[in-house]
Design a protein around this motif. Structure first.
Motif, mmCIF file in Angstrom:
data_model
loop_
_atom_site.group_PDB
_atom_site.id
_atom_site.type_symbol
_atom_site.label_atom_id
_atom_site.label_comp_id
_atom_site.label_asym_id
_atom_site.label_seq_id
_atom_site.Cartn_x
_atom_site.Cartn_y
_atom_site.Cartn_z
ATOM 1 N N THR A 166 57.175 45.883 26.670
ATOM 2 C CA THR A 166 58.584 45.644 26.974
ATOM 3 C C THR A 166 58.740 45.448 28.465
ATOM 4 N N PHE A 167 59.171 44.257 28.869
ATOM 5 C CA PHE A 167 59.334 43.982 30.301
ATOM 6 C C PHE A 167 60.511 44.788 30.852
ATOM 7 N N GLY A 168 60.294 45.418 32.008
ATOM 8 C CA GLY A 168 61.373 46.113 32.700
ATOM 9 C C GLY A 168 61.678 47.500 32.183
ATOM 10 N N ALA A 169 60.834 48.046 31.313
ATOM 11 C CA ALA A 169 61.079 49.393 30.799
ATOM 12 C C ALA A 169 60.891 50.429 31.903
ATOM 13 N N GLU A 170 61.447 51.624 31.697
ATOM 14 C CA GLU A 170 61.272 52.701 32.670
ATOM 15 C C GLU A 170 59.779 52.980 32.860
ATOM 16 N N PRO A 171 59.344 53.244 34.095
ATOM 17 C CA PRO A 171 57.914 53.459 34.347
ATOM 18 C C PRO A 171 57.308 54.521 33.435
ATOM 19 N N ASN A 172 56.099 54.220 32.974
ATOM 20 C CA ASN A 172 55.277 55.149 32.209
ATOM 21 C C ASN A 172 55.939 55.619 30.906
ATOM 22 N N THR A 173 56.706 54.715 30.280
ATOM 23 C CA THR A 173 57.300 55.017 28.973
ATOM 24 C C THR A 173 56.669 54.189 27.862
ATOM 25 N N GLN A 174 55.899 53.157 28.197
ATOM 26 C CA GLN A 174 55.279 52.283 27.194
ATOM 27 C C GLN A 174 53.773 52.558 27.173
ATOM 28 N N VAL A 175 53.409 53.787 26.888
ATOM 29 C CA VAL A 175 52.007 54.194 26.985
ATOM 30 C C VAL A 175 51.607 55.028 25.773
ATOM 31 N N THR A 176 50.306 55.065 25.520
ATOM 32 C CA THR A 176 49.695 55.930 24.511
ATOM 33 C C THR A 176 48.464 56.557 25.160
ATOM 34 N N PRO A 177 47.785 57.461 24.488
ATOM 35 C CA PRO A 177 46.542 57.997 25.059
ATOM 36 C C PRO A 177 45.530 56.915 25.431
ATOM 37 N N VAL A 178 45.490 55.800 24.655
ATOM 38 C CA VAL A 178 44.559 54.713 24.990
ATOM 39 C C VAL A 178 44.974 54.058 26.305
ATOM 40 N N SER A 179 46.276 53.771 26.482
ATOM 41 C CA SER A 179 46.764 53.167 27.719
ATOM 42 C C SER A 179 46.419 54.016 28.931
ATOM 43 N N LEU A 180 46.454 55.341 28.750
ATOM 44 C CA LEU A 180 46.227 56.258 29.863
ATOM 45 C C LEU A 180 44.769 56.658 30.013
#
Length: 503
Positions: free
Chosen positions: A44-58
């Protein structure tokens, strides 16, 4: 604020007379998938920082990736559109490097087994010359997160007080397209580089694999440039200007590096193989880091992902669904519209082809669509330093405006006033014309009243016209146009003047 030291430069024209520039361009395109490359985190473009994540993303311990099928399909589409071979089997690899925006400390990419390879793309320049660019590979990978350096110059790390990391972008699917060296471009190297990136952007949009908005970073170019003494000399040492995200900046980055590297070589120095940052403010580049070679990344096969093996049947199904690509579409439209070669080239160079086609589909003639977009609207866009697409008017509104002209309800002068109202947000052309009272006076009664008043004010004109001197009729028409605020049909006024004088 950190001030960059002055850098010696050679005049560009002088540099390309004495050195042979060789280009190489790596273009990254973010794919328009709903989720990330290796996990189910939303994109999602423009979402609040660090809200579009999962354990894999991190990159958390124990988190296992899974390949996004839609991303693989999009990569195959891109490979086919670039005339590439599609690998029957390919695999992912770990590209190891340490940086805050890569939480795993490696990027999942492809190395020696890309999904697409050995392709080519014909790029048309502003005067119609075509340059063939050889494509070495197009491979899948994931994007990194985004660093924000607070307090540094131009958002750079140098001099920053602190840095913030947003992992929303980490893991977004990318396809990276790598060219082979592009020789023989000479003084046109900057134009070739920009035209190549623009052609790719148009293909991404036609394939519907990405929004391909460069201002959002959907498409980013790494521009490699080296100089050599002659076209027969070995390739020179290249620099890689990273993450250039506009066509104009691509062109300016090439020009600057040609001038800078020529100055280094003229002084007896050695060009350093390094990454460089491009600065929009003055179109310069500055050193980043010494460029790593492939062995420095210690690639090895990704053990948590099985190889990707697209079946021949699936590849052919995808090939059958490919849309008409931009070059073929331009040729078709050129034939349908009957524009002169230079006219069509101007449309393409202005980025107006989609707008014209949509305007024609909405009911306008091609000539009228070109008249509005390449004339009055281009003037407004240039004055406002925006693109045609950014203007507050749609192709359907332009077609409606021309329809009012074609039906005789507006003349060109009144249509320009209606256009002004549309751009000002006053509504569609129909609404603006009604609200401003712009429509042509079609009732002969008011026109005859205005004609009689004009003839009464200049009685000698009628005698001259009766005597066969039609020159003064223009003064009557002018008076009528003034009386009707330009809303009279000049042709009809002329007919009525002749009838009135004869009677």
């Amino acid at each position: 604020m950190t001030t960059r030291p002055a850098v010696a430069l050679v005049d560009f024209d002088d540099a390309v007379r004495r050195y042979d520039p060789v280009l190489g361009i790596e273009v990254h395109v973010e794919l328009g998938t709903a989720t990330k490359m290796f996990d189910g985190a939303p994109v999602t473009f423009g979402a609040e920082p660090n809200t579009q994540v999962t354990p894999v993303s991190l990159g958390l311990p124990g988190a296992l990736p899974a390949v996004n099928r839609k991303a693989v399909e999009s990569a195959i589409k891109i490979g086919l559109a670039l005339n590439c071979e599609i690998a029957p089997v390919c695999r992912f690899a770990r590209k190891n490097y340490f940086y805050p925006d890569v939480p795993k400390n490696f990027q999942t990419s492809q190395y020696d087994e890309p999904i697409a390879f050995d392709g080519w793309l014909d790029v048309e320049l502003s005067d119609g010359e075509v340059v063939r660019v050889e494509i070495e590979r197009a491979h899948m990978e994931e994007d990194a997160g985004k660093n924000t350096h607070v307090g540094g110059h131009d958002g750079r790390l140098q001099g920053a007080e602190y840095s913030l990391v947003d992992y929303n972008r980490a893991g977004i699917p990318l396809v990276e397209i790598v060219t082979r060296p592009i020789p023989g471009t000479g003084e046109r190297a900057p134009e070739v580089a920009a035209a190549y990136v623009r052609t790719l952007r148009d293909i991404f949009r036609a394939l519907d694999v990405s929004e391909a908005k460069m201002e959002r970073g959907n498409v980013r170019a790494d521009v490699n440039l080296s100089l050599r003494a002659t076209p027969d000399s070995p390739l020179g040492t290249r620099t890689e200007t990273k993450n250039v995200n506009s066509f104009r900046s691509v062109e300016r980055a090439v020009r600057y590096e040609v001038s800078r590297q020529a100055a280094v070589l003229d002084a007896g120095g050695t060009v350093i193989q390094e990454t460089r940052h491009f600065h929009e403010s003055d179109a310069s580049t500055s050193p980043g880091r010494v460029k790593s070679d492939a062995e420095d990344y210690r690639y090895f096969p990704e053990p948590d992902l099985v190889p990707v093996a697209p079946s021949r049947e699936w590849v052919e199904e995808i090939r059958a669904t490919l849309p008409e690509l931009p070059a073929a579409r331009r040729r078709r439209l050129d034939g349908e519209w009957g524009f002169a070669e230079a006219e069509m080239r101007d449309v393409v160079n202005a980025g107006a082809l989609d707008l014209l086609e949509a305007t024609v589909r909405a009911g306008s003639s091609p000539a009228a669509a070109r008249k509005w977009w390449m004339g009055e609207l281009a003037r407004v866009a240039n004055a406002g330093e925006v693109t045609l697409e950014e203007l507050a008017i749609t192709p359907a509104q332009v077609a409606q405006l021309q329809g009012l002209v074609d039906s005789g309800r507006l003349n060109d002068k009144l249509a320009r006033q209606a256009l002004e109202g549309v751009l000002a947000g006053e509504g569609d052309p129909e609404q603006v014309a009604a609200a401003r009272g712009l429509e042509i006076v079609s009732d002969d009664g008011p026109l005859l009243e205005a004609i009689d008043a004009a003839l009464a004010a200049q009685p000698d004109i009628a005698e001259k016209i009766r005597g066969g001197n039609l020159g003064p009729i223009g003064a009557v028409i002018g008076a009528v146009m003034k009386a009707t605020r330009g809303q009279a049909d000049a042709g009809r006024v002329r007919e009525l003047v002749l009838e009135r004088v004869a009677s």
